[in-house]
Design a protein around this motif. Structure first.
Motif, PDB file in Angstrom:
ATOM      1  N   ARG A   2       7.564 -22.902   8.676  1.00  0.00           N
ATOM      2  CA  ARG A   2       7.198 -23.725   7.529  1.00  0.00           C
ATOM      3  C   ARG A   2       6.920 -22.834   6.317  1.00  0.00           C
ATOM      4  O   ARG A   2       7.402 -23.070   5.233  1.00  0.00           O
ATOM      5  N   GLU A   3       6.143 -21.781   6.593  1.00  0.00           N
ATOM      6  CA  GLU A   3       5.784 -20.861   5.508  1.00  0.00           C
ATOM      7  C   GLU A   3       7.035 -20.241   4.896  1.00  0.00           C
ATOM      8  O   GLU A   3       7.143 -20.107   3.690  1.00  0.00           O
ATOM      9  N   LEU A   7       8.299 -20.003   1.065  1.00  0.00           N
ATOM     10  CA  LEU A   7       8.549 -18.705   0.424  1.00  0.00           C
ATOM     11  C   LEU A   7       9.953 -18.677  -0.180  1.00  0.00           C
ATOM     12  O   LEU A   7      10.148 -18.217  -1.299  1.00  0.00           O
ATOM     13  N   GLN A 212      -2.374 -11.011  -3.375  1.00  0.00           N
ATOM     14  CA  GLN A 212      -2.766 -12.409  -3.235  1.00  0.00           C
ATOM     15  C   GLN A 212      -2.100 -13.016  -1.993  1.00  0.00           C
ATOM     16  O   GLN A 212      -2.720 -13.775  -1.268  1.00  0.00           O
ATOM     17  N   ILE A 213      -0.847 -12.634  -1.762  1.00  0.00           N
ATOM     18  CA  ILE A 213      -0.137 -13.142  -0.596  1.00  0.00           C
ATOM     19  C   ILE A 213      -0.758 -12.574   0.683  1.00  0.00           C
ATOM     20  O   ILE A 213      -0.886 -13.266   1.688  1.00  0.00           O
ATOM     21  N   ASN A 214      -1.179 -11.319   0.612  1.00  0.00           N
ATOM     22  CA  ASN A 214      -1.741 -10.687   1.801  1.00  0.00           C
ATOM     23  C   ASN A 214      -3.039 -11.340   2.267  1.00  0.00           C
ATOM     24  O   ASN A 214      -3.427 -11.194   3.412  1.00  0.00           O
ATOM     25  N   VAL A 215      -3.758 -12.014   1.359  1.00  0.00           N
ATOM     26  CA  VAL A 215      -5.003 -12.664   1.757  1.00  0.00           C
ATOM     27  C   VAL A 215      -4.742 -14.087   2.219  1.00  0.00           C
ATOM     28  O   VAL A 215      -5.659 -14.879   2.346  1.00  0.00           O
ATOM     29  N   THR A 216      -3.469 -14.419   2.438  1.00  0.00           N
ATOM     30  CA  THR A 216      -3.164 -15.749   2.953  1.00  0.00           C
ATOM     31  C   THR A 216      -2.673 -15.584   4.389  1.00  0.00           C
ATOM     32  O   THR A 216      -2.416 -14.463   4.830  1.00  0.00           O
ATOM     33  N   PRO A 217      -2.532 -16.684   5.099  1.00  0.00           N
ATOM     34  CA  PRO A 217      -2.052 -16.556   6.488  1.00  0.00           C
ATOM     35  C   PRO A 217      -0.586 -16.138   6.598  1.00  0.00           C
ATOM     36  O   PRO A 217      -0.093 -15.978   7.710  1.00  0.00           O
ATOM     37  N   ILE A 218       0.112 -15.943   5.501  1.00  0.00           N
ATOM     38  CA  ILE A 218       1.524 -15.523   5.572  1.00  0.00           C
ATOM     39  C   ILE A 218       1.612 -14.174   6.260  1.00  0.00           C
ATOM     40  O   ILE A 218       0.888 -13.244   5.928  1.00  0.00           O
ATOM     41  N   PHE A 223       7.038 -12.682   4.905  1.00  0.00           N
ATOM     42  CA  PHE A 223       7.177 -12.241   3.521  1.00  0.00           C
ATOM     43  C   PHE A 223       8.484 -11.465   3.344  1.00  0.00           C
ATOM     44  O   PHE A 223       9.244 -11.706   2.406  1.00  0.00           O
TER      45      PHE A 223
END
Lengths: 373, 304
Positions: A2-3, A7, A212-218, A223
């Motif tokens: 889903r992620e 992206l 910012q992306i790194n602090v998300t569950p992605i 990525f």
């Protein structure tokens, strides 16, 4: 998954919104494919020739008109002496001097042989070599013309001669474009794959959005895939435009072999190249760094790929470099499939090598990506 | 357990040459608005990056919402909101798209948590189709806050959210934080502005990677060791030189229109000081006792 979908959505939105990048992806390939093959044509025309005719006979006139009417040479002028003619070379007006000695016609008839002198400006080696060649051909042609004139009908030939008849396979008219266009297409795809992918990732580093992306569950792999897939697709698109629109409609190049096989190879090739882009992006902190490093590789890839010069002519060390250059293999494959119609069994070696490149480059990139973050 | 716990965290850069965070321990209670106050380069951002799992500490342990920042980083990333000091949203995506993107990344929707960001988002609404890069500084901060909040985090980390933002927007921003606190979100905020310290429930004063004091702003002010005086005269530069040369004056810093001074002992009275300064040819003298501000406390702690 889903992620990844989100992206990709985001990535395509950004790419199609980038007013600077879009023309680079979709217009530049056209322009390059239209211009570069013309510039990279080895068929040298318009060689300026200066003639020092000291004979002024009907034979020398005949030779000169044969040379100038060949289409390869342009008469830069007549010079009374060799030194005068050499001045024209020095001034850059002439590339070649042909000196016809005094008594050329008389001696040719009387002694059955005569000498001509050719001086060539060899600053441009290719032009000099080809110019000399063309001129010798014309002269030997002229020579046989004279022989034919002299042979009296009904008599045997005085000397046996070997006549060569050659037949050009896979590119019967030796059309230079057939050779260059597929190669340039490869270079274009290479640029999209390595440059744009590397720059795009480094841009996120520069802008801080990667934090910012790194602090998300992605996850990291999501990525990375989110970056690789769009450029994989764009690479495919650029190749398709180049092959079906420019190469076919403008140059009339129709692949002899299987298009499916060509795309199969392209798919693996793009994965390898995107791996290189990813690897560059793990080292570079700024877009400028990424650009410089990518440029360095592209330059070597282009010049040492057999695109312009055949690999066999390279010295051993250069040959080794060419052999560890992925572009070399793809150019080879593209020419083999498009011009020769090779099938998979001919290309197993190339497929194996490229799969190796894809694994090694991506493996290195992922390993270094892990290490740095 | 407190929402954010740090135990003896150490972080060095350049192979130990630069000590960014030096043995820092503190706790942030659930639902607290906690301020990390310190000058640039004090180590605030390093602490934030350790807590948001972007940086590994050299030693020490830290927990966010009960999870270890090293081992359970994946869980933490789902539960915290982080707003870096530098604007880090996609400048080429619009306000709406950024918000939507970060919502989907956290497997939620804007609508689901709209109540949380509503007060902030209404101010952004008129610009929702504008690219984030084209917003004004204050608007960018608001958007970044919305994006950090969109998944309803338990703990919110705001790294210098008001740096480079105008006074009005700063005030608004702190009002928003108060509103969020009421929603039960634990907030850890850092700022180099001392005047913002009093807006936090508890603050930690940090200098060169070390904690100087952790308490409520009122308590910190109460702990100020000396009496503090504000002095003003016709020539402020000469006044400062005179005060600094006076061996009975412990400290002298200039604060806007006044110089703030503390005295070595109580023997020196205001009258004595006034007389000695007048002898030096300074006039229009004004000397008064004042309540210290956080900045006074910070300066006094720094020199200890």
């Amino acid at each position: 998954m889903r992620e990844l979908k989100f992206l990709l959505q985001k990535e395509f939105k950004q790419i199609f919104r980038n007013k600077g990048l879009l023309p680079l992806i979709f217009v530049v390939p056209f322009v390059q494919l239209l211009i570069l093959p013309l510039a990279a044509d080895y068929e040298v025309k318009n060689i300026n020739i200066s003639i020092v005719d000291q004979d002024h006979s009907s034979y020398s006139q005949h030779l000169i008109s044969k040379i100038t009417s060949s289409g390869y040479f342009k008469l830069a002028g007549y010079a009374p002496t060799f030194n005068e003619g050499f001045k024209q070379i020095e001034n850059g007006q002439a590339d070649l001097i042909l000196e016809i000695p005094t008594g050329f016609e008389r001696n040719l008839i009387r002694e059955n042989q005569q000498k001509l002198f050719i001086a060539i400006n060899a600053i441009n080696g290719v032009k000099a070599g080809l110019g000399g060649n063309y001129l010798s051909q014309i002269i030997s042609d002229y020579n046989s013309d004279i022989r034919v004139q002299w042979i009296r009908p009904g008599r045997f030939k005085e000397a046996p001669t070997i006549q060569l008849v050659s037949s050009n396979w896979f590119n019967p008219f030796m059309n230079y474009n057939y050779f260059m266009v597929p190669g340039i297409l490869v270079v274009l795809v290479t640029m999209v794959g390595s440059y744009m992918c590397a720059l795009n990732i480094v841009k996120e580093k520069e802008a801080g959005t990667i934090e910012q992306i790194n602090v998300t569950p992605i996850k990291k792999y999501q990525f990375v895939l989110g970056k690789l897939i769009p450029f994989w697709i764009i690479g495919m698109m650029v190749f398709t435009i180049g092959l079906f629109i420019v190469a076919r409609l403008v140059y009339g190049i129709v692949p002899v072999g299987s298009v499916l096989l060509l795309y199969g190879y392209l798919a693996i090739y793009l994965i390898a190249l995107l791996g290189l882009g990813l690897l560059i992006s793990t080292f570079a902190e700024t877009q400028q760094q990424a650009m410089s490093v990518a440029y360095f590789f592209i330059m070597i890839f282009m010049l040492m790929s057999g695109l312009f010069t055949p690999l066999d002519g390279m010295p051993q060390w250069a040959y080794v470099i060419a052999k560890i250059n992925p572009v070399t293999y793809f150019i080879d494959v593209v020419r083999m499939i498009i011009l020769k119609g090779s099938d998979f069994s001919d290309l197993v070696y190339h497929f194996t090598i490229m799969t190796g490149f894809a694994l090694v480059l991506n493996g290195l990139a992922i390993w270094n990506y892990r290490k740095t973050s | 357990m407190a929402d954010v716990v740090l135990n003896n965290i150490v972080k060095t850069y350049n192979k130990g040459e630069v000590k960014a965070v030096n043995d820092v321990s503190f706790e942030v209670r659930k639902g607290e608005l906690f301020g990390l106050i310190g000058a640039d380069g004090a180590g605030k951002t390093s602490i934030f990056r350790i807590l948001t799992t972007l940086l590994l500490p050299d030693s020490g342990t830290a927990y966010v919402d009960g999870c270890d920042v090293v081992k359970d980083y994946k869980t933490i990333r789902k539960k915290v909101g982080y707003m870096p000091g530098k604007f880090s949203l996609y400048q080429d995506l619009s306000v709406e798209e950024n918000l939507h993107f970060f919502a989907t990344v956290f497997d939620t929707t804007v609508a689901e948590n709209y109540d949380l960001i509503k007060d902030i988002y209404v101010q952004l609404e008129p610009f929702k189709t504008r690219r984030a890069g084209k917003l004004s500084g204050g608007m960018k901060q608001k958007l970044a806050l919305c994006c950090a909040l969109i998944h309803r985090p338990n703990v919110l980390f705001l790294d210098e959210p008001t740096t480079g933002v105008d006074v009005v927007s700063r005030k608004e921003f702190w009002e928003m934080l108060k509103g969020l606190k009421q929603q039960g979100i634990t907030i850890l905020v850092s700022t180099p502005y001392m005047d913002e310290a009093t807006l936090c429930e508890r603050i930690a004063l940090i200098q060169s990677g070390s904690m100087m004091m952790i308490d409520t702003p009122d308590q910190i002010i109460k702990k100020f060791p000396d009496k503090l005086y504000a002095v003003k005269a016709n020539n402020m530069i000469r006044l400062q030189t005179e005060l600094r040369n006076n061996s009975q004056i412990k400290s002298c810093y200039s604060f806007g229109d006044y110089h703030h001074i503390t005295m070595e002992n109580e023997q020196l009275t205001i009258d004595n000081l006034r007389a000695s300064l007048q002898n030096e040819g300074l006039y229009n003298l004004e000397v008064k006792e004042i309540t210290p501000t956080i900045e006074d406390c910070f300066m006094s702690l720094m020199n200890r």
